[in-house]
Design a protein around this motif. Structure first.
Motif, PDB file in Angstrom:
ATOM      1  N   ARG A  32      34.628 -44.643 -53.966  1.00 10.23           N
ATOM      2  CA  ARG A  32      35.524 -44.657 -55.280  1.00 10.23           C
ATOM      3  C   ARG A  32      34.896 -44.293 -56.532  1.00 10.23           C
ATOM      4  O   ARG A  32      35.706 -43.520 -57.326  1.00 10.23           O
ATOM      5  CB  ARG A  32      36.023 -45.945 -55.419  1.00 10.23           C
ATOM      6  N   TYR A  33      33.697 -44.583 -56.746  1.00 11.93           N
ATOM      7  CA  TYR A  33      32.964 -44.146 -58.044  1.00 11.93           C
ATOM      8  C   TYR A  33      32.901 -42.670 -58.166  1.00 11.93           C
ATOM      9  O   TYR A  33      33.102 -41.897 -59.177  1.00 11.93           O
ATOM     10  CB  TYR A  33      31.787 -44.781 -58.190  1.00 11.93           C
ATOM     11  N   MET A  34      32.613 -41.927 -57.182  1.00  5.37           N
ATOM     12  CA  MET A  34      32.427 -40.698 -57.064  1.00  5.37           C
ATOM     13  C   MET A  34      33.760 -39.804 -57.356  1.00  5.37           C
ATOM     14  O   MET A  34      33.846 -38.884 -57.704  1.00  5.37           O
ATOM     15  CB  MET A  34      31.753 -40.003 -55.584  1.00  5.37           C
ATOM     16  N   ILE A  35      34.810 -40.419 -56.537  1.00  7.93           N
ATOM     17  CA  ILE A  35      36.196 -39.992 -56.892  1.00  7.93           C
ATOM     18  C   ILE A  35      36.555 -40.112 -58.218  1.00  7.93           C
ATOM     19  O   ILE A  35      37.063 -39.138 -58.726  1.00  7.93           O
ATOM     20  CB  ILE A  35      37.255 -40.716 -56.121  1.00  7.93           C
ATOM     21  N   PHE A  36      36.180 -41.175 -59.005  1.00  4.51           N
ATOM     22  CA  PHE A  36      36.450 -41.693 -60.482  1.00  4.51           C
ATOM     23  C   PHE A  36      35.680 -40.440 -61.265  1.00  4.51           C
ATOM     24  O   PHE A  36      36.267 -39.804 -62.333  1.00  4.51           O
ATOM     25  CB  PHE A  36      35.980 -42.964 -60.867  1.00  4.51           C
ATOM     26  N   LEU A  37      34.577 -40.014 -61.053  1.00  9.09           N
ATOM     27  CA  LEU A  37      33.687 -39.139 -61.400  1.00  9.09           C
ATOM     28  C   LEU A  37      34.475 -37.692 -61.609  1.00  9.09           C
ATOM     29  O   LEU A  37      34.479 -37.123 -62.666  1.00  9.09           O
ATOM     30  CB  LEU A  37      32.362 -38.934 -61.154  1.00  9.09           C
ATOM     31  N   ARG A  38      34.912 -37.414 -60.313  1.00  5.76           N
ATOM     32  CA  ARG A  38      35.487 -36.082 -60.147  1.00  5.76           C
ATOM     33  C   ARG A  38      36.943 -36.048 -60.970  1.00  5.76           C
ATOM     34  O   ARG A  38      37.221 -35.175 -61.500  1.00  5.76           O
ATOM     35  CB  ARG A  38      35.805 -35.757 -58.745  1.00  5.76           C
ATOM     36  N   GLN A  39      37.576 -37.071 -60.771  1.00  7.41           N
ATOM     37  CA  GLN A  39      39.049 -37.162 -61.462  1.00  7.41           C
ATOM     38  C   GLN A  39      38.855 -36.961 -62.896  1.00  7.41           C
ATOM     39  O   GLN A  39      39.809 -36.446 -63.729  1.00  7.41           O
ATOM     40  CB  GLN A  39      39.707 -38.468 -60.889  1.00  7.41           C
ATOM     41  N   ASN A  40      37.657 -37.419 -63.501  1.00  5.59           N
ATOM     42  CA  ASN A  40      37.372 -37.443 -64.991  1.00  5.59           C
ATOM     43  C   ASN A  40      36.796 -36.238 -65.617  1.00  5.59           C
ATOM     44  O   ASN A  40      36.363 -36.283 -66.637  1.00  5.59           O
ATOM     45  CB  ASN A  40      36.893 -38.583 -65.391  1.00  5.59           C
ATOM     46  N   GLY A  41      36.600 -35.247 -64.427  1.00  8.64           N
ATOM     47  CA  GLY A  41      35.871 -33.959 -64.777  1.00  8.64           C
ATOM     48  C   GLY A  41      34.348 -34.241 -65.316  1.00  8.64           C
ATOM     49  O   GLY A  41      33.788 -33.257 -65.858  1.00  8.64           O
ATOM     50  N   ILE A  42      33.874 -35.189 -64.730  1.00  7.36           N
ATOM     51  CA  ILE A  42      32.215 -35.391 -64.779  1.00  7.36           C
ATOM     52  C   ILE A  42      31.490 -34.554 -63.895  1.00  7.36           C
ATOM     53  O   ILE A  42      31.644 -34.598 -62.553  1.00  7.36           O
ATOM     54  CB  ILE A  42      31.981 -36.782 -64.994  1.00  7.36           C
ATOM     55  N   LYS A  43      30.651 -33.674 -64.338  1.00  8.73           N
ATOM     56  CA  LYS A  43      29.631 -33.125 -63.486  1.00  8.73           C
ATOM     57  C   LYS A  43      28.384 -33.629 -63.720  1.00  8.73           C
ATOM     58  O   LYS A  43      27.777 -34.042 -64.626  1.00  8.73           O
ATOM     59  CB  LYS A  43      29.441 -31.642 -64.401  1.00  8.73           C
ATOM     60  N   ALA A  44      28.018 -33.687 -62.359  1.00  7.90           N
ATOM     61  CA  ALA A  44      26.646 -34.278 -61.961  1.00  7.90           C
ATOM     62  C   ALA A  44      25.679 -33.487 -61.575  1.00  7.90           C
ATOM     63  O   ALA A  44      25.769 -32.561 -60.811  1.00  7.90           O
ATOM     64  CB  ALA A  44      26.813 -35.452 -61.077  1.00  7.90           C
ATOM     65  N   TYR A  45      24.525 -33.426 -62.493  1.00  9.17           N
ATOM     66  CA  TYR A  45      23.333 -32.698 -61.825  1.00  9.17           C
ATOM     67  C   TYR A  45      22.345 -33.568 -61.359  1.00  9.17           C
ATOM     68  O   TYR A  45      21.643 -34.345 -62.125  1.00  9.17           O
ATOM     69  CB  TYR A  45      22.798 -31.578 -63.175  1.00  9.17           C
ATOM     70  N   ASN A  46      22.256 -33.541 -60.172  1.00  3.77           N
ATOM     71  CA  ASN A  46      21.149 -34.552 -59.381  1.00  3.77           C
ATOM     72  C   ASN A  46      19.865 -33.962 -58.910  1.00  3.77           C
ATOM     73  O   ASN A  46      19.792 -32.829 -58.946  1.00  3.77           O
ATOM     74  CB  ASN A  46      21.848 -34.882 -58.006  1.00  3.77           C
ATOM     75  N   ALA A  47      18.982 -34.786 -58.816  1.00  2.00           N
ATOM     76  CA  ALA A  47      17.513 -34.347 -58.485  1.00  2.00           C
ATOM     77  C   ALA A  47      17.248 -33.347 -59.689  1.00  2.00           C
ATOM     78  O   ALA A  47      16.561 -32.375 -59.353  1.00  2.00           O
ATOM     79  CB  ALA A  47      17.344 -33.733 -57.191  1.00  2.00           C
TER      80      ALA A  47
END
Length: 123
Positions: A32-47
């Motif tokens: 659900r957290y990952m969905i919230f990130l996408r729904q709010n336009g948050i871009k994640a740069y991992n590693a």
């Protein structure tokens, strides 16, 4: 913090050393957290990590050394490092102190909640 800022209308990017965002989120809630990130336009740069800070941007470096710019006007750094000075000051004053959560050992949120529960039971 990322969701809080995004809900205020800020454009948010996460840069983290972990393989995925939300590594310390309870696994039953992480999807659900990952969905919230996408729904709010948050871009994640991992590693990745912030390699350089410049006016109006940061330079992000991947685990294999590739560097690229990310535009920004504000940087929020959330390091998981205990504040030993605060602990020492409190103890010097003779105040009863219980160190829990990331201040004890950086882990996940569930571990911090359990630490608090166990200390609460002991008190």
């Amino acid at each position: 913090m990322a969701l809080f800022l995004a809900k205020q209308g800020k454009k948010v990017s996460l840069v983290g050393k972990e393989k995925s965002a939300g590594f310390d989120i309870n696994p039953s809630f992480k999807w659900r957290y990952m969905i919230f990130l996408r729904q709010n336009g948050i871009k994640a740069y991992n590693a990745c990590e912030i390699d350089e800070v410049k006016p109006g941007e940061i330079i992000v470096k991947t685990y294999d050394g590739y560097r690229f710019p990310v535009k920004c006007d504000t940087i929020v750094v959330t390091e998981r490092v205990p504040n030993e000075n605060l602990k020492n000051v409190v103890q010097a004053e003779g105040i009863e102190l219980f160190v829990i959560g990331d201040a004890l050992v950086p882990r996940n949120l569930s571990s911090a909640v359990h630490d608090g529960f166990h200390i609460g039971v002991r008190i």
